[in-house]
Design an enzyme around this catalytic site. Sequence first.
Site, PDB file in Angstrom:
ATOM      1  N   GLU A 221     -12.369  -4.100  -7.534  1.00 52.55           N
ATOM      2  CA  GLU A 221     -12.891  -3.648  -6.283  1.00 52.55           C
ATOM      3  C   GLU A 221     -14.111  -2.742  -6.623  1.00 52.55           C
ATOM      4  O   GLU A 221     -14.982  -2.416  -5.797  1.00 52.55           O
ATOM      5  CB  GLU A 221     -12.070  -2.742  -5.491  1.00 52.55           C
ATOM      6  CG  GLU A 221     -11.230  -1.755  -6.134  1.00 52.55           C
ATOM      7  CD  GLU A 221     -10.056  -1.318  -5.461  1.00 52.55           C
ATOM      8  OE1 GLU A 221     -10.240  -1.107  -4.050  1.00 52.55           O
ATOM      9  OE2 GLU A 221      -9.286  -0.690  -5.779  1.00 52.55           O
TER      10      GLU A 221
ATOM     11  N   ARG B  37       0.899  -1.117   0.106  1.00 54.66           N
ATOM     12  CA  ARG B  37      -0.115   0.040  -0.161  1.00 54.66           C
ATOM     13  C   ARG B  37       0.763   1.153  -0.007  1.00 54.66           C
ATOM     14  O   ARG B  37       0.934   1.897   1.052  1.00 54.66           O
ATOM     15  CB  ARG B  37      -0.909  -0.031   1.243  1.00 54.66           C
ATOM     16  CG  ARG B  37      -1.597  -1.410   1.481  1.00 54.66           C
ATOM     17  CD  ARG B  37      -2.545  -1.113   2.689  1.00 54.66           C
ATOM     18  NE  ARG B  37      -3.423  -2.393   2.963  1.00 54.66           N
ATOM     19  CZ  ARG B  37      -3.027  -3.332   3.776  1.00 54.66           C
ATOM     20  NH1 ARG B  37      -1.966  -3.225   4.389  1.00 54.66           N
ATOM     21  NH2 ARG B  37      -3.909  -4.203   3.889  1.00 54.66           N
TER      22      ARG B  37
ATOM     23  N   ASN C 232     -12.456  -5.528   0.596  1.00 53.44           N
ATOM     24  CA  ASN C 232     -12.982  -4.492   1.613  1.00 53.44           C
ATOM     25  C   ASN C 232     -13.835  -3.464   0.761  1.00 53.44           C
ATOM     26  O   ASN C 232     -14.838  -3.323   1.159  1.00 53.44           O
ATOM     27  CB  ASN C 232     -11.758  -3.641   2.137  1.00 53.44           C
ATOM     28  CG  ASN C 232     -11.051  -4.596   3.210  1.00 53.44           C
ATOM     29  OD1 ASN C 232     -11.320  -5.826   3.520  1.00 53.44           O
ATOM     30  ND2 ASN C 232      -9.884  -4.219   3.656  1.00 53.44           N
TER      31      ASN C 232
ATOM     32  N   ARG D 246     -19.046   0.859   5.269  1.00 50.84           N
ATOM     33  CA  ARG D 246     -18.415   0.198   6.748  1.00 50.84           C
ATOM     34  C   ARG D 246     -18.073   0.631   7.792  1.00 50.84           C
ATOM     35  O   ARG D 246     -18.049   0.179   8.820  1.00 50.84           O
ATOM     36  CB  ARG D 246     -17.202  -0.742   5.881  1.00 50.84           C
ATOM     37  CG  ARG D 246     -16.274   0.255   5.425  1.00 50.84           C
ATOM     38  CD  ARG D 246     -14.683  -0.697   4.883  1.00 50.84           C
ATOM     39  NE  ARG D 246     -13.962   0.149   4.219  1.00 50.84           N
ATOM     40  CZ  ARG D 246     -13.046  -0.123   3.546  1.00 50.84           C
ATOM     41  NH1 ARG D 246     -12.578  -1.599   3.804  1.00 50.84           N
ATOM     42  NH2 ARG D 246     -12.162   0.565   2.853  1.00 50.84           N
TER      43      ARG D 246
ATOM     44  N   ARG E 114       0.980  -1.511  -5.309  1.00 54.82           N
ATOM     45  CA  ARG E 114      -0.356  -0.828  -5.746  1.00 54.82           C
ATOM     46  C   ARG E 114       0.091   0.765  -5.713  1.00 54.82           C
ATOM     47  O   ARG E 114       0.646   1.395  -4.903  1.00 54.82           O
ATOM     48  CB  ARG E 114      -1.657  -1.087  -4.603  1.00 54.82           C
ATOM     49  CG  ARG E 114      -2.709  -0.361  -4.951  1.00 54.82           C
ATOM     50  CD  ARG E 114      -3.760  -0.555  -4.021  1.00 54.82           C
ATOM     51  NE  ARG E 114      -3.445   0.257  -2.699  1.00 54.82           N
ATOM     52  CZ  ARG E 114      -4.313   0.073  -1.569  1.00 54.82           C
ATOM     53  NH1 ARG E 114      -5.485  -0.808  -1.669  1.00 54.82           N
ATOM     54  NH2 ARG E 114      -4.060   0.554  -0.572  1.00 54.82           N
TER      55      ARG E 114
ATOM     56  N   CYS F 194      -6.742  -9.913  -1.616  1.00 56.36           N
ATOM     57  CA  CYS F 194      -5.649  -9.311  -0.876  1.00 56.36           C
ATOM     58  C   CYS F 194      -6.509  -8.542   0.267  1.00 56.36           C
ATOM     59  O   CYS F 194      -6.042  -7.645   1.122  1.00 56.36           O
ATOM     60  CB  CYS F 194      -4.873  -8.193  -1.618  1.00 56.36           C
ATOM     61  SG  CYS F 194      -5.766  -6.754  -2.410  1.00 56.36           S
TER      62      CYS F 194
END
Length: 545
Positions: free
Chosen positions: A433, A304, A456, A467, A340, A504
Site C-alpha cells: 500500500e 481488520r 484504498n 480520499r 492483518r 483486498c
Amino acid sequence: MQKNSIKLESRLKGIGLSDGCAVAKVCRLDKDQKLDIPSYTLATSKDVEQELQRTIEAFDKTKKQISDLEEEVRSKIGATEAGIFTAQILMLEDDLVYGKILKLVEEKRMNAEAAVSQVFEAFENQLLSFEDEHMRERASDFSDIKHRLLSNYSNISQYHPTKFDKNKKIGKSMIVVVRELTPSLTMKVDTAEVKGFITEKGGLNSHAAILARSMGIPAVSGIPNVYATLEDGTEVIIDGTHGEVIVWPSPETIEEKLEFDCMPDVTDYCSEPVEGYRVMGNISFSTQLDQLLEVCAEGVGLYRTEFELIARGRLMTEDELYERYSDVVQRVKNGPVIFRMFDIGSDKTLPFLDMPEESNPALGWRGTRLLLQRPEILKTQARAIARASVHGPVYVMYPMIIDVPQFLEVKALFEESIKDLECGTIHHGIMFEVPCACLAAKELFEVVDFASIGTNDLIQHLFAVDRNNERVAYDYSPDKPVFWNLIKSISDEAKAAGKHLSVCGELAGDPRYTQKFIDIGVSNISVSYKRISDVRKKAKSIISG
C-alpha cells in the site's frame, strides 16, 4: 444550503461510515424536537427530596434500557459491540456524573433536568475540545445518554419521526436522516427495514458507525446542514462505500448505481465459487464470519483486527483475542484466514494509547511503525494468533510495510514473542500500500510468504490525494494507466517468485474492474460479503465466455 433548495439531481459529498448502497426515500428524525428542558429553583426541602427521587428513578430506568440494548447487541452482533453499551452504563454509574447531578439538585436546588443538562453538556464540551478525533467522537456517547435520561424524566420517546413517517417502525423502508447518529438510534431501528443513515455529525470510528458496519447498514456522515436540506419523502441514493448521497437521482443514475455500486444483499444464498478466481471475504469483527460462510467465501482475505479494539475502547487481553481468533480459524474450512496485524494510526487513532498529535497522520506513526515502537501491543496479538494456529494454518499480514529490513524486523519481533508457545503453521506476509514497497516487490517476494494489495491506501499514496477531501477527490481514481501498470508489476513478481498474491481493497469488489484484474493475472481477491456474488458472476462470464 437551505431547505427545499434541491429539486434536480444533485450530489452531496460526505464521509462513508459504513459500506453499501441503497435507493429509498428520506425519513428525518429529530431527537431534540420535544426536549424542552425546564430550568427552575426548588423552593422547599420536600421539593428537593422529590427531585432526588425522580433522578434515582430516571437513572435506574435508563440503566435498564441500556442494559437491555447491551444484551440485544450481544446476542445479535457480538460481545465486542455490546461493550459500547457496557461503557455507557459505567458512565451512568460514575460518581463524577451521577454524584455531581445529585449535588446540584441537593445543594444548588436545581431541578433534575437542568442538572442533567449542565453536567452532561460540560463533559460533551470537554471531549469536543480535544484535537484527538476519537476523544471528540466519544462525546456522542454522553449526548446519547443525556437525551435518554431527559426523555425518561418526561416519559417521551427519545427520537421523533417527522410527520411524513406514518409507520410505527422508525425509518421503515426509508433512509434515516438525523443530525447525529448515536448508538441508541442505530439499534432502535428495525435493521431489516431501514435502508441507510445520513448524518451531519459522526466520525468513522464512532460507536454508532461501528454498529452500522456490523449490521451492514450503509451510512454517510459529514454533510453540513443535510437535515435542513432534505425534505421528508425526498428520493435519494446513499453510497456508503464512496461517501456520497445523490438527491433526486435520474432513472439513468439509479440504473447505473444499481448495476455497478449497489450490490444486493445476498446473505440468503450461497453463490458458487468460480474456478480460477478465488473470492475471499473481508471482516472487521469475528462475529461477521457468519455472513461470509452464508455466501461461501473462499476464506478470510482480510481480518481488520484493530476494529475489535476500537469497538471495545481499550486494548484487549491475549485470552480475549485468542477466543475470537481461534473461533474464526476453526470455522473457516475452505480457504486461508489472513490476520492483518493491528493497523493503528492515521484515521484510526486510539485515545487509550495516548497517541501524539501529528500534522500529517496518514504518513506518520501508524501501521508497522507503531507496532515496532510499541512491542507490547504486537506481543499480545502475536501470542493470541499463535495459539489460534494450533487449530489450523494462519496468515499474518503486516500493514504499511516500506521495505525488506522493516518486514524482517517486525517478523523477528513476532517470532520472539511466541517462542515459548506451541504453534501450528504461521505464514508471514505484507500489504502493498506504499509505493516504495511496490517498487521493491521483487526483493520483498524473496522474503515474504504471501502478500496482498490494499488498493484504498495505495491509490491515495500513489497520487498524493486525500480520499476524504472533496476538493481533490477527483484525483482519487483507479482509472489511470500508471496504477494498473504498478499492480501488474507486483502480480508479475509474485508469479515469478511462486508466492500467493491477493487484492483486498474496495476496488476488488467492483465488477467494473474484474476484467482488468483477470487481464493482469490477479486471481485472488477479498471483498465485502455483499459483493461476493456479483464479482463471481462477472468473473464467471469472463472466464467462461
